[in-house]
Design a protein around this motif. Structure first.
Motif, short mmCIF file in Angstrom:
data_model
loop_
_atom_site.label_atom_id
_atom_site.label_comp_id
_atom_site.label_asym_id
_atom_site.label_seq_id
_atom_site.Cartn_x
_atom_site.Cartn_y
_atom_site.Cartn_z
N ASP A 128 18.61 43.08 10.93
CA ASP A 128 17.97 41.86 11.44
C ASP A 128 16.58 42.15 11.99
OD1 ASP A 128 20.10 40.34 10.73
OD2 ASP A 128 21.00 40.28 12.73
N ALA A 153 13.99 40.29 10.31
CA ALA A 153 13.96 38.83 10.40
C ALA A 153 12.59 38.31 10.78
CB ALA A 153 15.01 38.34 11.40
N ARG A 154 11.83 39.11 11.50
CA ARG A 154 10.53 38.66 11.99
C ARG A 154 9.55 38.34 10.87
NH1 ARG A 154 8.36 43.91 15.22
NH2 ARG A 154 10.54 43.96 15.89
N PHE A 155 9.74 38.95 9.69
CA PHE A 155 8.81 38.62 8.60
C PHE A 155 9.51 38.38 7.26
CE2 PHE A 155 8.44 43.32 9.31
CZ PHE A 155 9.13 43.76 8.18
N ARG A 156 10.83 38.25 7.27
CA ARG A 156 11.53 38.04 6.01
C ARG A 156 11.10 36.77 5.29
NH1 ARG A 156 16.33 38.73 7.71
NH2 ARG A 156 16.66 40.89 7.09
N GLU A 179 2.23 45.37 12.42
CA GLU A 179 3.64 45.01 12.59
C GLU A 179 4.59 46.09 12.11
OE1 GLU A 179 4.44 40.63 11.59
OE2 GLU A 179 2.60 41.08 10.46
N GLY A 213 4.92 46.83 19.78
CA GLY A 213 5.71 45.86 19.03
C GLY A 213 5.86 46.16 17.56
#
Length: 325
Positions: free
Chosen positions: A4, A7-10, A105, A125
């Motif tokens: 997961d 998930a931030r850039f899927r 990222e 991050g």
């Protein structure tokens, strides 16, 4: 840890794919073209002659991807610099500082443990994926705190691993549930879909991106990939000291016999053959080119737009076939 993390850039990905970071090949044009097509774009930071150029590259990439997002109402896929963490990289700390300043990222670390750069990148991050060529190295990277792993399997271009991808992925899945990237033999969308079925979250595609109009590769290099097949790939330690997949025709063109190469790590191969002045001696990467087993899938020099569209069609066909089975 969980997949997961992606998930931030899927939702910004058109394919679960990374355009592999390739020495002297991946640059601004290739990275931007990949990202705006929904593929994670990457490049080794050492492709920049100096840290100041790295800063300029990232600034240029960011501006162009922001313009793309403004025009299309959707963010492009993330850019992913590749840091060489081996002690031989004298610029590591300076390049790291640039990546932190640009708030990248995702970062891929190569040639060593990611441990020295994990804390500052995590604090900023960023996700950190470590490329590994053995199960032991994978275990160490996980223990160090890597967020994801890039598995270098038999068939990957350049410096590579030797393990069969089926065995490598399943062995790593036995102790790691985070993101896995498969590197080696991804020549089309069918192979990409198979990598997912095997348990991978993403895959590298390298060799086919060399033969794109946006890559920095020499035009002769691109044409050699078109003219070659997997049978033309030679696994050797002669040029880097590590197992490296190279194109036999490029070795021959440099005046060397692929079947009679120096045993290991001939940094300046001009020392082993008499071919005239030092400046004319063939050099690894510049004159002797790498390629993966997926060379067999290179049938022409395409634009990245066309390559990604073709791969999407193949991926969707493969997915439909799996659903019907």
């Amino acid at each position: 840890m969980s997949a997961d993390l992606l998930a931030r850039f899927r939702d910004r990905l058109r394919l679960p794919l990374i355009a592999a970071p390739m020495f002297l090949v991946s640059g601004v044009e290739l990275a931007v073209a990949a990202c705006r097509n929904g593929v994670i774009g990457s490049f080794p930071t050492v492709n920049c002659r100096e840290t100041e150029q790295l800063d300029a590259w990232l600034g240029d990439i960011e501006r162009r991807l922001q313009a793309h997002a403004d025009a299309n109402g959707k963010a492009a896929a993330p850019i992913c610099p590749n840091l060489i963490v081996h002690r031989s990289n004298a610029r590591l700390q300076q390049d790291l500082a640039v990546l932190l300043r640009h708030k990248v990222e995702l970062v891929i670390t190569s040639v060593g443990s990611p441990a020295p750069v994990l804390a500052p990148l995590h604090d900023a991050g960023a996700l950190v994926f470590a490329d590994v060529a053995s199960i032991r190295h994978a275990e160490r990277a996980v223990a160090a705190g890597a967020d994801g792993l890039v598995l270098l399997t038999a068939g990957a271009g350049g410096q590579t691993g030797w393990l069969n991808p089926f065995v490598f992925v399943r062995a790593v899945r036995g102790f790691f549930d985070g993101p896995i990237v498969l590197a080696g033999g991804i020549s089309d969308g069918h192979a990409l879909r198979a990598a997912q079925a095997l348990g991978c979250d993403l895959a590298y595609m390298g060799t086919k991106f060399i033969a794109t109009r946006e890559s920095m590769a020499d035009a002769r290099y691109k044409q050699m990939l078109v003219d070659s097949s997997a049978d033309d790939i030679l696994l050797t330690t002669a040029f880097t000291g590590l197992q490296t997949n190279m194109l036999r025709p490029s070795i021959e063109a440099a005046g060397l016999d692929p079947d009679d190469l120096p045993a290991r790590g001939a940094i300046d191969i001009g020392k082993d053959i008499d071919i005239g002045a030092r400046e004319s001696r063939p050099k690894r990467w510049r004159d002797i080119w790498s390629g993966g087993h997926s060379t067999s899938g290179v049938t022409g020099v395409l634009g990245v737009d066309d390559l990604v569209a073709q791969t999407v069609a193949e991926y969707e066909a493969a997915s439909a076939r799996v659903q019907l089975a």
